[in-house]
Design a protein around this motif. Structure first.
Motif, short mmCIF file in Angstrom:
data_model
loop_
_atom_site.label_atom_id
_atom_site.label_comp_id
_atom_site.label_asym_id
_atom_site.label_seq_id
_atom_site.Cartn_x
_atom_site.Cartn_y
_atom_site.Cartn_z
N MET A 1 42.77 32.06 52.15
CA MET A 1 41.90 32.31 52.63
C MET A 1 40.25 31.21 53.23
N SER A 2 39.46 31.91 54.15
CA SER A 2 38.24 31.21 54.41
C SER A 2 36.62 32.04 53.24
N LEU A 3 36.27 31.02 53.78
CA LEU A 3 34.62 31.97 53.31
C LEU A 3 34.33 33.16 54.21
N GLN A 4 35.10 32.79 55.36
CA GLN A 4 34.41 33.95 56.13
C GLN A 4 35.87 35.36 55.92
N GLU A 5 36.47 35.20 55.69
CA GLU A 5 37.21 36.30 55.23
C GLU A 5 36.89 36.94 53.56
N PRO A 6 36.94 38.62 54.24
CA PRO A 6 36.98 39.00 53.02
C PRO A 6 37.93 39.18 51.92
N GLU A 7 37.52 39.58 50.73
CA GLU A 7 38.22 39.64 49.57
C GLU A 7 38.66 41.56 49.71
N VAL A 8 39.53 41.70 50.27
CA VAL A 8 40.05 43.26 49.55
C VAL A 8 40.17 43.86 48.23
N LEU A 9 39.99 45.10 47.49
CA LEU A 9 41.04 45.24 46.33
C LEU A 9 40.74 46.14 46.94
N VAL A 10 41.89 46.57 45.50
CA VAL A 10 42.23 48.58 45.84
C VAL A 10 42.63 48.69 43.81
N VAL A 11 41.58 49.62 43.73
CA VAL A 11 41.69 49.96 42.85
C VAL A 11 41.86 51.13 42.65
N SER A 12 43.23 52.20 41.37
CA SER A 12 43.77 52.67 41.72
C SER A 12 43.80 53.35 39.98
N ASP A 21 33.56 59.72 33.54
CA ASP A 21 32.81 59.20 34.20
C ASP A 21 33.45 57.56 33.97
N TRP A 22 33.67 56.98 35.13
CA TRP A 22 33.42 55.25 34.69
C TRP A 22 32.85 54.65 35.98
N TYR A 23 33.05 53.25 36.22
CA TYR A 23 32.61 52.47 36.64
C TYR A 23 33.21 51.15 36.91
N LEU A 24 33.08 50.36 37.68
CA LEU A 24 34.42 48.79 37.67
C LEU A 24 33.06 47.73 37.76
N ASP A 25 33.31 46.64 36.08
CA ASP A 25 32.19 45.81 36.55
C ASP A 25 32.94 45.08 37.20
N LEU A 26 32.66 44.09 38.17
CA LEU A 26 34.01 43.06 38.86
C LEU A 26 33.01 41.49 38.52
N ASP A 27 33.76 40.58 38.07
CA ASP A 27 33.26 39.22 37.43
C ASP A 27 33.98 38.63 38.71
N TRP A 28 33.67 38.14 39.69
CA TRP A 28 33.08 37.07 40.53
C TRP A 28 33.36 35.73 40.46
N SER A 29 33.65 34.01 40.41
CA SER A 29 33.90 33.25 41.00
C SER A 29 32.74 33.11 42.49
N SER A 30 32.88 31.66 42.61
CA SER A 30 32.97 31.41 44.32
C SER A 30 32.28 30.04 44.17
N GLN A 31 32.53 29.06 44.90
CA GLN A 31 32.09 27.79 45.13
C GLN A 31 31.24 27.20 43.55
N GLY A 32 31.92 27.45 42.71
CA GLY A 32 31.00 26.99 41.17
C GLY A 32 30.55 27.78 41.04
N ARG A 33 29.95 29.16 41.66
CA ARG A 33 29.24 29.91 41.65
C ARG A 33 29.52 31.28 40.74
N THR A 34 28.74 32.01 39.68
CA THR A 34 29.57 33.19 39.68
C THR A 34 28.44 34.12 39.18
N GLY A 35 29.13 35.52 38.72
CA GLY A 35 28.30 36.77 38.51
C GLY A 35 29.45 38.22 38.34
#
Length: 82
Positions: A1-12, A21-35
């Motif tokens: 995977m490269s920085l130009q290709e999006p990561e696709v997630l399927v949530v079921s 009632d719900w929502y998803l909080d998605l933790d991510w990290s990339s090149q030393g950054r997080t959020g």
């Protein structure tokens, strides 16, 4: 995977006993950054409800009817109770 290709997630999500009632909080990290990114329904929570004894549907992204909701087989939503 490269920085130009999006990561696709399927949530079921499925539910057998309540309306939720719900929502998803998605933790991510990339090149030393997080959020954290909140995934919701345009600012509102998603809603799912009990499937017992009800018809079930799934969103067809890639198979027979891409981009539409497709009824699931009745056996998947078998009427079982407490």
């Amino acid at each position: 995977m490269s920085l130009q290709e999006p990561e696709v997630l399927v949530v079921s999500a499925s539910d057998q006993s309540c309306t939720c009632d719900w929502y998803l909080d998605l933790d991510w990290s990339s090149q030393g950054r997080t959020g954290t990114v909140r995934v919701d329904d345009h600012g509102r929570p998603f809603r799912s409800t009990s499937t017992i004894g009800m018809p079930g549907y799934r969103y067809d992204r890639i198979y027979h009817h891409p981009g539409s909701w497709v009824r699931m087989p009745a056996a998947d939503m078998a009427a079982t109770g407490d």
